[in-house]
Design a protein around this motif. Structure first.
Motif, short mmCIF file in Angstrom:
data_model
loop_
_atom_site.label_atom_id
_atom_site.label_comp_id
_atom_site.label_asym_id
_atom_site.label_seq_id
_atom_site.Cartn_x
_atom_site.Cartn_y
_atom_site.Cartn_z
N ALA A 187 0.87 -1.17 0.00
CA ALA A 187 0.00 0.00 0.00
C ALA A 187 0.91 1.23 0.00
CB ALA A 187 -0.88 -0.03 1.24
N HIS A 204 -9.00 -6.56 -3.51
CA HIS A 204 -8.37 -5.37 -2.96
C HIS A 204 -7.35 -4.85 -3.97
CE1 HIS A 204 -7.58 -2.58 0.18
NE2 HIS A 204 -6.31 -2.88 0.29
N THR A 213 -2.02 3.74 7.36
CA THR A 213 -3.47 3.54 7.50
C THR A 213 -3.99 2.60 6.42
OG1 THR A 213 -5.51 4.70 8.09
CG2 THR A 213 -4.36 5.53 6.15
N GLU A 214 -3.44 2.71 5.22
CA GLU A 214 -3.86 1.81 4.14
C GLU A 214 -3.43 0.37 4.39
OE1 GLU A 214 -3.24 3.01 -0.14
OE2 GLU A 214 -2.40 4.68 0.95
N THR A 249 -8.04 6.79 8.19
CA THR A 249 -9.14 6.43 7.29
C THR A 249 -10.17 5.66 8.11
OG1 THR A 249 -7.86 4.49 6.63
CG2 THR A 249 -7.74 6.41 5.19
N GLU A 272 -5.99 -0.87 6.67
CA GLU A 272 -7.26 -1.11 5.97
C GLU A 272 -7.22 -2.47 5.27
OE1 GLU A 272 -10.11 0.61 5.92
OE2 GLU A 272 -9.35 2.36 6.99
N THR A 296 0.64 3.86 2.66
CA THR A 296 0.72 4.49 3.98
C THR A 296 0.41 3.45 5.05
OG1 THR A 296 -1.64 5.00 3.92
CG2 THR A 296 -0.16 6.73 3.16
N THR A 309 -4.78 -1.09 -5.31
CA THR A 309 -4.36 0.29 -5.19
C THR A 309 -3.63 0.67 -6.48
OG1 THR A 309 -2.48 1.56 -4.28
CG2 THR A 309 -2.61 -0.72 -3.64
#
Ligand code: PMP
Length: 385
Positions: free
Chosen positions: A91, A265, A95-96, A130, A99, A93, A267
């Motif tokens: 990901a 999922h 926070t990602e 997030t 997630e 970051t 990105t």
């Protein structure tokens, strides 16, 4: 000024950094014991990072995950081989990364039964901003303005074995934990607590997720904090230091937690060749023989000197941490932000945290002489306050 009012910033505009030092646009120099909040593990302007970025920028910066790219595969291998041999998702970051871990946990649970969707995390934890990670962040002050949050979360008291046992059930799919809580003031988990979390996860078929976004990447003197505790998670989330300053996040899963399939999922930027090439460079530096032993030694040196300072200054209530992740908690009459500001004025950057704490998070390449300078500035700041 065209920026949103999201941060209360220290009054400096930084323009250049070298090693453990940064300069502002008036030419004032600061000793950087924040590392951009545990990010610049190799300090500023590290020649190997500059070289990696230059070289990769001239080859391929981005190509999406429609195709393979070499740095992504290399970094996944390095992360896997230096952890528990798992598979990796990239990901951008912290926070990602969390997630992704939340989604993995939900999918894992629902495969067992439709009700197994509950996620437990600690009060006073920090997992990101997030909505999913914010829901996992057990701090109402960050959550309240944004309710309703994501359903299916519950909270336990950090380091309280009894409370964790009471919250666990067959409906739980994951337990999120920071082995060392960062934002709430550098609070290490007890070994007993992590061991019991592991045992409960095994008993109830729950995934144990360690968020090492802050305490990972060599901070503690081991590549990952869990390696200090000898308790192995099913999922590890990493970010911050992994990119040495370039944004990147990663999730490492063991075989059992490797449940995501194409379409689940994704990105656009995650795993891009530029960020991963820098990640490879950082990983290679940190795993060089002796590097992490040095971090451990420097950490001990710093902790010992701070502990001695604590005997002199009654306002220093506690000094704690591991490696180069150290928190100094002050008694109520002194506000941590004021101390951080005083240090700032004297040319030392530190990070305020919860529990009236300031954090020392220097680059892992910090030198003993620089540690001495930081200690001297802190001492002067405390004397003046
Ligand atoms: N987890 C932990 C433990 C963190 O300390 C942080 C950031 N302070 C995050 C997650 C979120 O990371 P990011 O800011 O990169 O989203």
């Amino acid at each position: 000024m065209f920026l949103m009012n999201t941060y209360s910033r220290f009054p400096a505009t930084l323009v250049y950094g070298k090693g453990s030092w940064v300069y502002d646009n008036s030419g004032k120099v600061y000793l950087d014991f924040t590392s951009g909040i545990a990010v610049n593990v190799l300090g500023h302007s590290h020649p190997k990072l500059i070289e990696a970025i230059r070289d990769q920028a001239g080859k391929l910066i981005h190509c999406s995950n429609l195709y393979w790219n070499i740095p992504q595969m290399e970094l996944a291998e390095l992360l896997s081989k230096n952890t528990f041999g798992g598979k990796v998702f990239f990901a951008n970051t912290g926070t990602e990364a969390n997630e992704a871990a939340i989604k993995i946990a939900r999918k894992y649970g629902k495969r067992k039964n439709e009700k197994k969707i509950k996620i437990l995390s600690a009060r006073n934890s920090f997992h990101g901003r997030t909505l999913g990670s914010l829901t996992a962040t057990g701090q109402p002050k960050y959550q309240k303005p944004f309710e309703p949050l994501v359903p299916g979360f519950d909270y336990f008291e950090f380091n309280n074995v009894k409370d964790l046992r009471e919250k666990v059930s067959d409906e739980v799919c994951a337990i999120f934990l920071e082995p060392i809580q960062g934002e709430s003031g550098i609070i290490p988990a007890t070994k007993e607590f992590l061991k019991e979390a592991r045992r409960l996860c095994d008993e109830y078929d729950i995934l144990l997720v360690f968020d090492e976004v802050q305490c990972g990447m060599g901070r503690t003197g081991k590549l990952f904090a869990y390696q200090k505790y000898g308790v192995i998670p099913d999922i590890l989330t990493v970010a911050k230091g992994l990119g040495g300053g370039i944004p990147i996040g990663a999730v490492v899963v063991n075989e059992k937690a490797n449940v995501l399939e194409p379409g689940d999922h994704g990105t656009t930027f995650g795993g891009n060749p530029l960020a991963c090439r820098v990640g490879v460079t950082v990983m290679k530096e940190l795993t060089k023989e002796g590097f992490l032993d040095e971090v451990e030694k420097k950490g001990k040196y710093l902790l010992e000197k701070l502990s001695r300072m604590k005997e002199k200054f009654g306002v220093m209530r506690d000094v704690r941490g591991m490696g180069l992740m150290i928190g100094i908690q002050f008694s109520e009459e002194l506000e941590n932000r004021n101390i951080a500001m005083k240090c700032f004025e004297k040319g030392l950057l530190v990070v305020p945290a919860g529990n009236n704490t300031i954090r020392f998070l220097p680059p892992l390449t910090v030198e003993y002489g620089e540690i001495d300078i930081a200690l001297r500035i802190l001492e002067e700041a405390l004397q003046e306050i």
